[in-house]
Design a protein around this motif. Structure first.
Motif, short mmCIF file in Angstrom:
data_model
loop_
_atom_site.label_atom_id
_atom_site.label_comp_id
_atom_site.label_asym_id
_atom_site.label_seq_id
_atom_site.Cartn_x
_atom_site.Cartn_y
_atom_site.Cartn_z
N ARG A 32 -78.22 -1.15 16.08
CA ARG A 32 -77.85 -1.05 14.68
C ARG A 32 -79.10 -0.88 13.82
O ARG A 32 -80.06 -1.63 13.96
CB ARG A 32 -77.11 -2.31 14.25
N GLY A 33 -79.09 0.09 12.92
CA GLY A 33 -80.24 0.31 12.05
C GLY A 33 -80.13 -0.45 10.75
O GLY A 33 -81.07 -1.10 10.31
N GLY A 34 -78.98 -0.37 10.11
CA GLY A 34 -78.77 -1.04 8.84
C GLY A 34 -77.87 -0.22 7.95
O GLY A 34 -77.18 0.70 8.40
N GLU A 85 -80.18 9.39 14.84
CA GLU A 85 -79.50 8.53 13.87
C GLU A 85 -78.01 8.84 13.91
O GLU A 85 -77.58 9.95 13.59
CB GLU A 85 -80.04 8.76 12.46
N ARG A 133 -83.99 0.44 3.18
CA ARG A 133 -82.84 -0.27 3.74
C ARG A 133 -83.35 -1.51 4.43
O ARG A 133 -84.52 -1.60 4.81
CB ARG A 133 -82.05 0.61 4.72
N ILE A 162 -87.30 -1.60 5.29
CA ILE A 162 -87.84 -0.33 5.78
C ILE A 162 -87.92 0.62 4.59
O ILE A 162 -86.92 0.80 3.87
CB ILE A 162 -86.95 0.28 6.87
N LEU A 204 -87.10 -1.76 19.26
CA LEU A 204 -86.35 -0.54 18.97
C LEU A 204 -86.80 0.62 19.86
O LEU A 204 -85.97 1.41 20.32
CB LEU A 204 -86.49 -0.18 17.49
N ASP A 234 -83.14 -3.68 7.83
CA ASP A 234 -82.66 -3.55 9.20
C ASP A 234 -81.90 -4.81 9.60
O ASP A 234 -81.72 -5.73 8.79
CB ASP A 234 -83.81 -3.23 10.16
N GLU A 235 -81.42 -4.84 10.82
CA GLU A 235 -80.58 -5.95 11.28
C GLU A 235 -81.34 -7.28 11.33
O GLU A 235 -80.73 -8.34 11.31
CB GLU A 235 -80.02 -5.63 12.67
N GLN A 279 -90.50 -4.63 17.62
CA GLN A 279 -89.16 -5.00 17.13
C GLN A 279 -88.07 -4.73 18.16
O GLN A 279 -86.90 -5.04 17.94
CB GLN A 279 -88.85 -4.22 15.84
#
Length: 256
Positions: A32-34, A54, A121, A129, A167, A123-124, A165
């Motif tokens: 999940r990105g956000g 994405e 945004r 970011i 990712l 992030d989780e 992180q």
């Protein structure tokens, strides 16, 4: 001169968790990105180094109605596809090392660029970011333009942070690299020449396709009616996916 790279590929989906599971079932990790509060959209991200996919969808249907294509063309197109229950590759984002210089160059060339804006945004994990971005509110015979982005910090520092992180990870499917994007357009020669101008690159052609170089990657333009990217070609696949092609609706992912 600004350095340009293929930053990421935006794919419009109906549900980011279901789409992420499709890839996860084949050994490709998405997280999940956000949420983009401004647009009412949300995403999940799958990284292959700094290049990533994405998966974007809508979480707030009312908020997603509150902006126009001239505000954020690619996001607007994602919302429209969501409303029409269409899943397909939207467009690609081009990472630039100097977004002001890139914006000025395209504007002088007569491209209908939007203003450079600051995006953000959470992030989780609650990390903020941030980036600078501009869109192009136009199409080339129906094909969406790319959009341009500059992230905060250098590529090296950003890659380190994304790895820390969790990712940027090792995919069970292999050391994957998104090497090529395949476009189907009515006039491949015309579109390839316009894209090569956007990217300050060169066009090579064979009898059936036109190819634009973007660093160590290629954008391939073939004759077709879809007016979108229809396939991503990956290198570095392990035994699980090597020489296979996955399909998500009409989107194809080919692995070598």
């Amino acid at each position: 001169m600004a350095v340009l790279n293929w930053d990421h590929t935006m794919i419009n989906v109906q549900n980011v968790d279901e789409a992420a599971k499709f890839f996860g079932d084949h050994g490709i990790v998405f997280a999940r990105g956000g949420r983009h509060e401004k647009w009412g959209t949300e995403n999940a991200l799958g990284y292959f180094g700094l290049n990533y996919i994405e998966l974007i969808s809508v979480y707030d249907k009312e908020r997603a109605k509150q902006f126009s294509r001239s505000d954020a063309s690619a996001v607007y197109d994602a919302v429209k596809d969501y409303q029409q229950k269409v899943q397909r590759i939207n467009t690609i984002a081009i990472r630039t090392t100097d977004i002001t210089a890139t914006h000025d160059r395209l504007k002088k060339a007569g491209i209908n660029v939007g203003a450079v804006e600051e995006g953000q945004r959470l992030d989780e994990q609650g990390n903020l970011i941030t980036w600078s971005i501009f869109f192009i509110d136009d199409t080339i015979d129906g094909l969406p333009y790319p959009f341009f982005i500059q992230w905060q910090g250098s590529d090296k520092v950003r890659e380190q942070k994304l790895t820390e992180q969790g990712l940027i990870v090792q995919h069970a499917a292999g050391d994957l690299v998104a090497r090529q994007a395949v476009f189907h357009v009515p006039d491949p020669k015309k579109v390839a020449e316009i894209w090569s101008g956007l990217l300050e690159s060169k066009t090579e052609n064979t009898d059936s396709e036109y190819q634009v170089e973007l660093g160590d990657r290629q954008l391939i333009f073939k004759k077709g009616s879809e007016k979108h990217i229809v396939q991503l070609n990956f290198d570095g696949a392990g035994d699980q996916l090597k020489q296979q092609t996955l399909a998500l609706d009409n989107i194809k992912f080919s692995f070598k």
